[in-house]
Write a protein that holds these residues in place. Structure first.
Motif, PDB file in Angstrom:
ATOM      1  N   GLU A 109      46.702 -18.408  19.314  1.00 31.66           N
ATOM      2  CA  GLU A 109      46.387 -19.493  20.132  1.00 31.66           C
ATOM      3  C   GLU A 109      46.901 -20.625  19.396  1.00 31.66           C
ATOM      4  OE1 GLU A 109      41.924 -19.499  20.111  1.00 31.66           O
ATOM      5  OE2 GLU A 109      42.009 -17.412  19.975  1.00 31.66           O
ATOM      6  N   ILE A 110      47.573 -21.551  20.396  1.00 32.45           N
ATOM      7  CA  ILE A 110      48.331 -22.901  19.789  1.00 32.45           C
ATOM      8  C   ILE A 110      47.297 -23.657  19.409  1.00 32.45           C
ATOM      9  CG2 ILE A 110      49.657 -24.657  20.614  1.00 32.45           C
ATOM     10  CD1 ILE A 110      50.875 -22.445  22.817  1.00 32.45           C
ATOM     11  N   GLN A 111      47.453 -24.297  18.068  1.00 30.35           N
ATOM     12  CA  GLN A 111      46.632 -25.581  17.939  1.00 30.35           C
ATOM     13  C   GLN A 111      47.193 -26.271  16.839  1.00 30.35           C
ATOM     14  OE1 GLN A 111      42.609 -24.155  16.981  1.00 30.35           O
ATOM     15  NE2 GLN A 111      42.157 -26.103  15.741  1.00 30.35           N
ATOM     16  N   LYS A 112      47.192 -27.617  16.944  1.00 31.45           N
ATOM     17  CA  LYS A 112      47.818 -28.332  16.028  1.00 31.45           C
ATOM     18  C   LYS A 112      47.376 -28.525  14.923  1.00 31.45           C
ATOM     19  CE  LYS A 112      50.235 -31.666  19.124  1.00 31.45           C
ATOM     20  NZ  LYS A 112      50.536 -33.032  19.497  1.00 31.45           N
ATOM     21  N   ALA A 113      48.145 -28.446  13.715  1.00 27.69           N
ATOM     22  CA  ALA A 113      47.672 -28.654  12.644  1.00 27.69           C
ATOM     23  C   ALA A 113      47.890 -30.001  11.771  1.00 27.69           C
ATOM     24  CB  ALA A 113      48.243 -27.532  11.431  1.00 27.69           C
ATOM     25  N   ASP A 114      47.110 -30.352  10.872  1.00 25.57           N
ATOM     26  CA  ASP A 114      47.553 -31.529   9.998  1.00 25.57           C
ATOM     27  C   ASP A 114      48.793 -31.509   9.566  1.00 25.57           C
ATOM     28  OD1 ASP A 114      44.899 -32.743  10.692  1.00 25.57           O
ATOM     29  OD2 ASP A 114      44.000 -31.612   8.937  1.00 25.57           O
ATOM     30  N   VAL A 115      49.145 -30.409   8.867  1.00 25.04           N
ATOM     31  CA  VAL A 115      50.370 -29.911   8.145  1.00 25.04           C
ATOM     32  C   VAL A 115      50.932 -28.812   8.450  1.00 25.04           C
ATOM     33  CG1 VAL A 115      51.217 -29.621   5.856  1.00 25.04           C
ATOM     34  CG2 VAL A 115      49.411 -31.153   6.126  1.00 25.04           C
ATOM     35  N   ILE A 116      52.282 -28.745   8.638  1.00 24.55           N
ATOM     36  CA  ILE A 116      52.947 -27.420   8.821  1.00 24.55           C
ATOM     37  C   ILE A 116      53.770 -27.244   7.708  1.00 24.55           C
ATOM     38  CG2 ILE A 116      54.879 -26.356  10.002  1.00 24.55           C
ATOM     39  CD1 ILE A 116      53.945 -28.234  12.581  1.00 24.55           C
ATOM     40  N   SER A 117      53.708 -25.878   7.057  1.00 23.61           N
ATOM     41  CA  SER A 117      54.373 -25.770   6.003  1.00 23.61           C
ATOM     42  C   SER A 117      55.275 -24.571   6.278  1.00 23.61           C
ATOM     43  CB  SER A 117      53.527 -25.477   4.619  1.00 23.61           C
ATOM     44  OG  SER A 117      52.703 -24.314   5.058  1.00 23.61           O
ATOM     45  N   ALA A 168      45.805 -22.639  -0.506  1.00 23.60           N
ATOM     46  CA  ALA A 168      45.123 -23.418  -1.675  1.00 23.60           C
ATOM     47  C   ALA A 168      45.589 -24.928  -1.406  1.00 23.60           C
ATOM     48  CB  ALA A 168      45.923 -23.009  -2.923  1.00 23.60           C
ATOM     49  N   TYR A 169      46.494 -25.203  -0.643  1.00 26.28           N
ATOM     50  CA  TYR A 169      46.675 -26.646  -0.294  1.00 26.28           C
ATOM     51  C   TYR A 169      45.505 -27.028   0.634  1.00 26.28           C
ATOM     52  CZ  TYR A 169      48.614 -30.945   1.702  1.00 26.28           C
ATOM     53  OH  TYR A 169      48.909 -32.190   2.118  1.00 26.28           O
ATOM     54  N   SER A 170      45.189 -26.281   1.461  1.00 22.86           N
ATOM     55  CA  SER A 170      44.386 -26.594   2.706  1.00 22.86           C
ATOM     56  C   SER A 170      42.986 -26.734   1.953  1.00 22.86           C
ATOM     57  CB  SER A 170      44.292 -25.467   3.757  1.00 22.86           C
ATOM     58  OG  SER A 170      43.250 -25.549   4.665  1.00 22.86           O
ATOM     59  N   GLU A 171      42.713 -25.793   0.985  1.00 24.55           N
ATOM     60  CA  GLU A 171      41.234 -25.729   0.531  1.00 24.55           C
ATOM     61  C   GLU A 171      41.345 -27.037  -0.240  1.00 24.55           C
ATOM     62  OE1 GLU A 171      38.242 -22.834  -2.003  1.00 24.55           O
ATOM     63  OE2 GLU A 171      40.493 -22.553  -2.286  1.00 24.55           O
ATOM     64  N   GLU A 172      42.241 -27.501  -1.202  1.00 27.73           N
ATOM     65  CA  GLU A 172      42.446 -28.659  -2.053  1.00 27.73           C
ATOM     66  C   GLU A 172      42.042 -29.941  -1.108  1.00 27.73           C
ATOM     67  OE1 GLU A 172      45.679 -28.227  -4.503  1.00 27.73           O
ATOM     68  OE2 GLU A 172      44.677 -26.433  -5.452  1.00 27.73           O
ATOM     69  N   THR A 173      42.788 -29.994  -0.040  1.00 29.91           N
ATOM     70  CA  THR A 173      42.768 -31.248   0.438  1.00 29.91           C
ATOM     71  C   THR A 173      41.862 -31.342   1.607  1.00 29.91           C
ATOM     72  OG1 THR A 173      44.697 -30.420   2.188  1.00 29.91           O
ATOM     73  CG2 THR A 173      45.421 -31.417  -0.161  1.00 29.91           C
ATOM     74  N   GLY A 174      41.515 -29.831   2.347  1.00 30.57           N
ATOM     75  CA  GLY A 174      40.542 -30.118   3.362  1.00 30.57           C
ATOM     76  C   GLY A 174      41.275 -30.038   4.688  1.00 30.57           C
ATOM     77  N   LYS A 175      42.843 -30.319   4.830  1.00 33.69           N
ATOM     78  CA  LYS A 175      43.718 -30.349   5.826  1.00 33.69           C
ATOM     79  C   LYS A 175      43.799 -29.096   6.333  1.00 33.69           C
ATOM     80  CE  LYS A 175      45.980 -34.484   4.401  1.00 33.69           C
ATOM     81  NZ  LYS A 175      47.401 -35.157   4.257  1.00 33.69           N
ATOM     82  N   LYS A 209      40.454 -25.395   5.832  1.00 32.19           N
ATOM     83  CA  LYS A 209      39.502 -25.242   4.274  1.00 32.19           C
ATOM     84  C   LYS A 209      39.829 -24.171   3.514  1.00 32.19           C
ATOM     85  CE  LYS A 209      35.777 -27.833   6.630  1.00 32.19           C
ATOM     86  NZ  LYS A 209      34.597 -27.700   7.406  1.00 32.19           N
ATOM     87  N   GLY A 210      41.107 -23.636   3.362  1.00 31.85           N
ATOM     88  CA  GLY A 210      41.517 -22.502   2.898  1.00 31.85           C
ATOM     89  C   GLY A 210      41.291 -21.169   3.305  1.00 31.85           C
ATOM     90  N   LYS A 211      40.862 -21.193   4.579  1.00 31.83           N
ATOM     91  CA  LYS A 211      40.593 -19.866   5.040  1.00 31.83           C
ATOM     92  C   LYS A 211      41.597 -19.888   6.467  1.00 31.83           C
ATOM     93  CE  LYS A 211      36.959 -19.017   2.874  1.00 31.83           C
ATOM     94  NZ  LYS A 211      36.936 -18.739   1.477  1.00 31.83           N
ATOM     95  N   ILE A 212      42.117 -18.484   6.265  1.00 23.96           N
ATOM     96  CA  ILE A 212      43.034 -18.177   7.363  1.00 23.96           C
ATOM     97  C   ILE A 212      42.189 -17.697   8.594  1.00 23.96           C
ATOM     98  CG2 ILE A 212      44.996 -16.698   8.354  1.00 23.96           C
ATOM     99  CD1 ILE A 212      45.882 -16.628   5.239  1.00 23.96           C
ATOM    100  N   LEU A 213      42.342 -18.345   9.575  1.00 23.94           N
ATOM    101  CA  LEU A 213      41.630 -18.227  10.863  1.00 23.94           C
ATOM    102  C   LEU A 213      42.466 -17.652  12.017  1.00 23.94           C
ATOM    103  CD1 LEU A 213      39.862 -21.762  11.296  1.00 23.94           C
ATOM    104  CD2 LEU A 213      39.151 -19.957  10.166  1.00 23.94           C
TER     105      LEU A 213
END
Length: 187
Positions: A165-173, A54-61, A80-84
């Protein structure tokens, strides 16, 4: 229990008696739904339950959600709220167990190749700190915060549908019982 469902997850689902416990609970519970969740489903449940999707979808992060449990850390990369992607590391708070005297009563097979400890030993605080540091490094590698080494491969579970697959995210929770021990950064 109020939802009418129970899910056996992580290290518990790997135990020899997991299927027996599952069957007994099902018999005992009647209409109660009892199942085991593999690492992929566990990652999805944790990310959604913690509000990371939900946080990812709301913020676009983009968000990397890590659920640190007793034996495993389940990861979900969200955009964008989707688990890739999902992944799982053998990193958790119960990979080594000590009794009240400080003696090791259990040592996960994952740790046996990473340290010189064994059941029956009383480890020093420095030895325990070294193990915690190694497990932390594994999580940092999975999050793309440090270069990957063979340690990441050693800690990655083989039960996922795909490879992490290692990929940096904007936020780690974080979520999970061990995650409660993470210190909060103060601005």
């Amino acid at each position: 229990v109020d939802t009418g469902a129970g899910i056996i997850t992580g290290e518990t689902s790997r135990k020899e008696n997991a299927q027996t416990v599952l069957a007994e609970l099902s018999d005992f519970a009647g209409d109660f739904v009892v199942a085991t969740a593999g690492p992929d489903l566990e990652s999805v449940l944790a990310a959604k339950g913690a509000g990371a999707t939900a946080y990812s979808e709301e913020t676009g992060k983009t968000v990397l959600h890590i659920d640190i449990g007793g034996g495993t850390s389940n990861m979900a990369f969200i955009e964008k709220g989707k688990i890739l992607r999902t992944g799982c590391l053998n990193v958790g708070g119960r990979l080594i167990k000590l009794d009240e005297t400080g003696k090791i009563t259990y040592l996960s097979p994952v740790l046996r190749d990473l340290c010189h400890l064994s059941v029956g030993q009383i480890p020093t605080p420095d030895q325990l700190s070294e193990i915690a540091d190694l497990l932390t490094q594994g999580l940092e590698m999975a999050a793309g915060l440090r270069p990957a080494t063979n340690l990441l491969d050693h800690l990655t579970t083989r039960e996922n549908a795909g490879t992490w697959e290692i990929q940096k995210a904007d936020v780690i929770s974080f979520s999970g019982g061990v995650a409660d021990c993470i210190e909060h950064a103060h601005p």
